[in-house]
Design a protein around this motif. Structure first.
Motif, PDB file in Angstrom:
ATOM      1  N   GLY A 195      48.228  88.500-101.750  1.00 18.41           N
ATOM      2  CA  GLY A 195      48.127  87.939-100.413  1.00 18.41           C
ATOM      3  C   GLY A 195      47.931  86.444-100.409  1.00 18.41           C
ATOM      4  N   ALA A 196      47.719  85.834-101.575  1.00 14.62           N
ATOM      5  CA  ALA A 196      47.417  84.405-101.613  1.00 14.62           C
ATOM      6  C   ALA A 196      48.551  83.564-101.054  1.00 14.62           C
ATOM      7  N   ALA A 197      49.802  83.926-101.362  1.00 13.07           N
ATOM      8  CA  ALA A 197      50.932  83.149-100.864  1.00 13.07           C
ATOM      9  C   ALA A 197      51.009  83.230 -99.345  1.00 13.07           C
ATOM     10  N   LEU A 198      50.758  84.431 -98.789  1.00 16.76           N
ATOM     11  CA  LEU A 198      50.763  84.575 -97.338  1.00 16.76           C
ATOM     12  C   LEU A 198      49.641  83.767 -96.715  1.00 16.76           C
ATOM     13  N   VAL A 199      48.465  83.790 -97.334  1.00 13.57           N
ATOM     14  CA  VAL A 199      47.340  83.009 -96.819  1.00 13.57           C
ATOM     15  C   VAL A 199      47.695  81.538 -96.761  1.00 13.57           C
ATOM     16  N   ALA A 200      48.335  81.029 -97.809  1.00 12.93           N
ATOM     17  CA  ALA A 200      48.718  79.631 -97.840  1.00 12.93           C
ATOM     18  C   ALA A 200      49.690  79.303 -96.716  1.00 12.93           C
ATOM     19  N   ALA A 201      50.610  80.224 -96.453  1.00  9.36           N
ATOM     20  CA  ALA A 201      51.594  79.982 -95.410  1.00  9.36           C
ATOM     21  C   ALA A 201      50.971  80.022 -94.023  1.00  9.36           C
ATOM     22  N   LEU A 202      49.956  80.868 -93.851  1.00 15.36           N
ATOM     23  CA  LEU A 202      49.345  81.041 -92.535  1.00 15.36           C
ATOM     24  C   LEU A 202      48.242  80.040 -92.243  1.00 15.36           C
ATOM     25  N   ALA A 203      47.743  79.385 -93.281  1.00  6.41           N
ATOM     26  CA  ALA A 203      46.522  78.583 -93.142  1.00  6.41           C
ATOM     27  C   ALA A 203      46.604  77.548 -92.040  1.00  6.41           C
ATOM     28  N   GLY A 204      47.773  76.958 -91.857  1.00  9.70           N
ATOM     29  CA  GLY A 204      47.889  75.947 -90.807  1.00  9.70           C
ATOM     30  C   GLY A 204      48.720  76.418 -89.645  1.00  9.70           C
ATOM     31  N   ALA A 205      48.975  77.734 -89.557  1.00  9.66           N
ATOM     32  CA  ALA A 205      49.928  78.214 -88.567  1.00  9.66           C
ATOM     33  C   ALA A 205      49.367  78.249 -87.160  1.00  9.66           C
ATOM     34  N   ALA A 206      48.093  78.572 -87.009  1.00  9.06           N
ATOM     35  CA  ALA A 206      47.536  78.757 -85.675  1.00  9.06           C
ATOM     36  C   ALA A 206      46.661  77.581 -85.290  1.00  9.06           C
ATOM     37  N   PRO A 207      46.745  77.103 -84.060  1.00  5.84           N
ATOM     38  CA  PRO A 207      45.883  76.004 -83.626  1.00  5.84           C
ATOM     39  C   PRO A 207      44.437  76.443 -83.602  1.00  5.84           C
ATOM     40  N   LEU A 208      43.553  75.573 -84.012  1.00  7.41           N
ATOM     41  CA  LEU A 208      42.133  75.902 -84.068  1.00  7.41           C
ATOM     42  C   LEU A 208      41.435  75.341 -82.843  1.00  7.41           C
ATOM     43  N   ALA A 209      41.171  76.214 -81.892  1.00 13.54           N
ATOM     44  CA  ALA A 209      40.483  75.806 -80.682  1.00 13.54           C
ATOM     45  C   ALA A 209      39.172  76.551 -80.615  1.00 13.54           C
ATOM     46  N   GLY A 210      38.295  76.177 -79.690  1.00  9.62           N
ATOM     47  CA  GLY A 210      37.092  76.964 -79.535  1.00  9.62           C
ATOM     48  C   GLY A 210      35.888  76.167 -79.094  1.00  9.62           C
ATOM     49  N   ALA A 211      35.716  74.934 -79.609  1.00 11.82           N
ATOM     50  CA  ALA A 211      34.511  74.179 -79.281  1.00 11.82           C
ATOM     51  C   ALA A 211      34.446  73.857 -77.794  1.00 11.82           C
TER      52      ALA A 211
ATOM     53  N   LYS B  37      36.969  87.260 -76.955  1.00  6.12           N
ATOM     54  CA  LYS B  37      35.810  86.860 -77.755  1.00  6.12           C
ATOM     55  C   LYS B  37      36.168  86.828 -79.240  1.00  6.12           C
ATOM     56  N   ILE B  38      36.947  87.822 -79.688  1.00  8.37           N
ATOM     57  CA  ILE B  38      37.371  87.856 -81.085  1.00  8.37           C
ATOM     58  C   ILE B  38      38.188  86.621 -81.435  1.00  8.37           C
ATOM     59  N   ARG B  39      39.130  86.265 -80.554  1.00  6.91           N
ATOM     60  CA  ARG B  39      39.969  85.089 -80.828  1.00  6.91           C
ATOM     61  C   ARG B  39      39.143  83.814 -80.813  1.00  6.91           C
ATOM     62  N   ARG B  40      38.166  83.756 -79.903  1.00 10.22           N
ATOM     63  CA  ARG B  40      37.289  82.584 -79.836  1.00 10.22           C
ATOM     64  C   ARG B  40      36.499  82.428 -81.131  1.00 10.22           C
ATOM     65  N   LEU B  41      35.881  83.504 -81.586  1.00  8.80           N
ATOM     66  CA  LEU B  41      35.089  83.447 -82.801  1.00  8.80           C
ATOM     67  C   LEU B  41      35.960  83.176 -84.023  1.00  8.80           C
ATOM     68  N   GLY B  42      37.137  83.782 -84.068  1.00  8.61           N
ATOM     69  CA  GLY B  42      38.043  83.541 -85.185  1.00  8.61           C
ATOM     70  C   GLY B  42      38.461  82.089 -85.275  1.00  8.61           C
ATOM     71  N   ALA B  43      38.755  81.485 -84.123  1.00 10.96           N
ATOM     72  CA  ALA B  43      39.143  80.074 -84.117  1.00 10.96           C
ATOM     73  C   ALA B  43      37.988  79.175 -84.541  1.00 10.96           C
ATOM     74  N   ASP B  44      36.783  79.501 -84.073  1.00 12.55           N
ATOM     75  CA  ASP B  44      35.616  78.698 -84.448  1.00 12.55           C
ATOM     76  C   ASP B  44      35.332  78.781 -85.951  1.00 12.55           C
ATOM     77  N   ILE B  45      35.371  79.982 -86.494  1.00 13.25           N
ATOM     78  CA  ILE B  45      35.089  80.138 -87.928  1.00 13.25           C
ATOM     79  C   ILE B  45      36.174  79.460 -88.760  1.00 13.25           C
ATOM     80  N   ALA B  46      37.433  79.596 -88.327  1.00 14.88           N
ATOM     81  CA  ALA B  46      38.520  78.935 -89.052  1.00 14.88           C
ATOM     82  C   ALA B  46      38.347  77.420 -89.042  1.00 14.88           C
TER      83      ALA B  46
END
Length: 324
Positions: A7-23, A264-273
């Motif tokens: 899964g490491a290659a997929l993780v690398a590809a996804l790492a910057g895929a989603a915008p990190l919002a939440g604060a 709430k899940i998406r909010r927490l996921g974005a904050d932790i990311a």
């Protein structure tokens, strides 16, 4: 040879895929509890506390880590899956709880895919194959040569029967064409003791566990399971560099009970990311000999699907079953 994916290659590809919002979003309405199924001081507990310390500032409420130990992490999972939608609670879990246990226990007490929702993947870890320091085996090629001269003597110690190192040993055996005799210990400490003493010819455990003894010259790590060499161990090759087409990772990820609202899940996921993108946090994770990962909830779901695709067939094919 069969090519085992990671899964490491997929993780690398996804790492910057989603915008990190939440604060900028409204804070939670009450304290957040992070449940860890292992005792204080271990790698899972350390990651949970590192995240909790930073997460409280982003969500605007206290974040408390609660250790609910027992049954290899299953006690924590059994308690979490019935949590009501109104409760602010997450669990930090690993493949032993979310992938292996549902396959080897007739009644684990939860359904890993139905009862939980992925929130954020936060770290990966590698596995390592080691021998005693005075072993004549110097590398993976030397191991294969030794096994040709000593067929049916591929004895591999692991920290526990049914653990990820156990199933990684089976992966390795398939790739090199030698079925290992897997010896399960009651934890990493007795495994390392017998490896140092030369009682055990080979051992597999997580890299963070074996690395201190390798540095001290008490054991020799032959290869690691990553796609690339570890930054802390640049003189040790990967299995693929050693001629074995094998790469695999373990991981730590946050999960929510299925009843938690999706927003709430998406909010927490974005904050932790977002927290895992902070340089200080990344260094703190690396100091624990783990690799930091920054993925939000949707990307975490994709990464975990890839991990399951790799590990589940190995666990099933092993025929291993466990008792409660």
């Amino acid at each position: 040879m069969r090519k085992w994916m990671t899964g490491a290659a997929l993780v690398a590809a996804l790492a910057g895929a989603a915008p990190l919002a939440g604060a900028q979003q409204p804070p939670l309405d009450s304290a957040l509890t992070i449940v860890v199924g292992y005792p204080p001081g271990g790698s899972s507990d350390r990651i949970a506390r590192l995240v909790a310390d930073r997460l409280k500032d982003r969500v605007g409420v206290p974040v408390v880590v609660e250790n609910k130990t027992g049954a290899g992490g299953r006690i924590a999972a059994q308690g979490l899956h019935a949590a009501p939608a109104s409760q602010n609670v997450l669990m930090l879990a690993n493949p032993a709880v979310m992938v292996v246990a549902p396959l080897v226990y007739a009644q684990p007490g939860y359904d890993a895919q139905r009862d939980f929702k992925p929130v954020s993947l936060v770290s990966q870890y590698k596995f390592a194959l080691a021998v005693p320091a005075d072993s004549s085996i110097k590398d993976v090629a030397g191991l294969r040569q030794w096994l040709r001269a000593h067929p049916k003597q591929f004895t591999v110690g692991v920290p526990a029967t049914g653990s990820l190192p156990h199933f990684f040993a089976l992966m390795l055996g398939r790739e090199i064409g030698q079925e290992p005799e897997v010896v399960g210990y009651r934890g990493s400490a007795p495994l390392i003791t017998e490896l140092i003493g030369g009682i055990l010819p080979q051992g597999i455990d997580t890299l963070d566990t074996l690395l201190p003894q390798h540095r001290a010259g008490k054991i020799r790590i032959l290869a690691i399971s990553g796609e690339a060499r570890d930054a802390e161990l640049k003189d040790v090759p990967t299995f693929r560099e050693g001629g074995v087409n094998l790469a695999a990772d373990g991981w730590n990820a946050f999960f929510a009970p299925a009843a938690m609202p999706e927003a709430k899940i998406r909010r927490l996921g974005a904050d932790i990311a977002a927290i895992l993108q902070e340089p200080a946090m990344q260094q703190a994770v690396r100091d624990a000999f783990l690799e930091p990962v920054s993925l939000d909830a949707p990307a975490t779901g994709q990464a975990l699907a890839a991990y399951r695709k790799q590990w589940e067939p190995v666990v099933r094919d092993s025929g291993f079953t466990a008792t409660q």
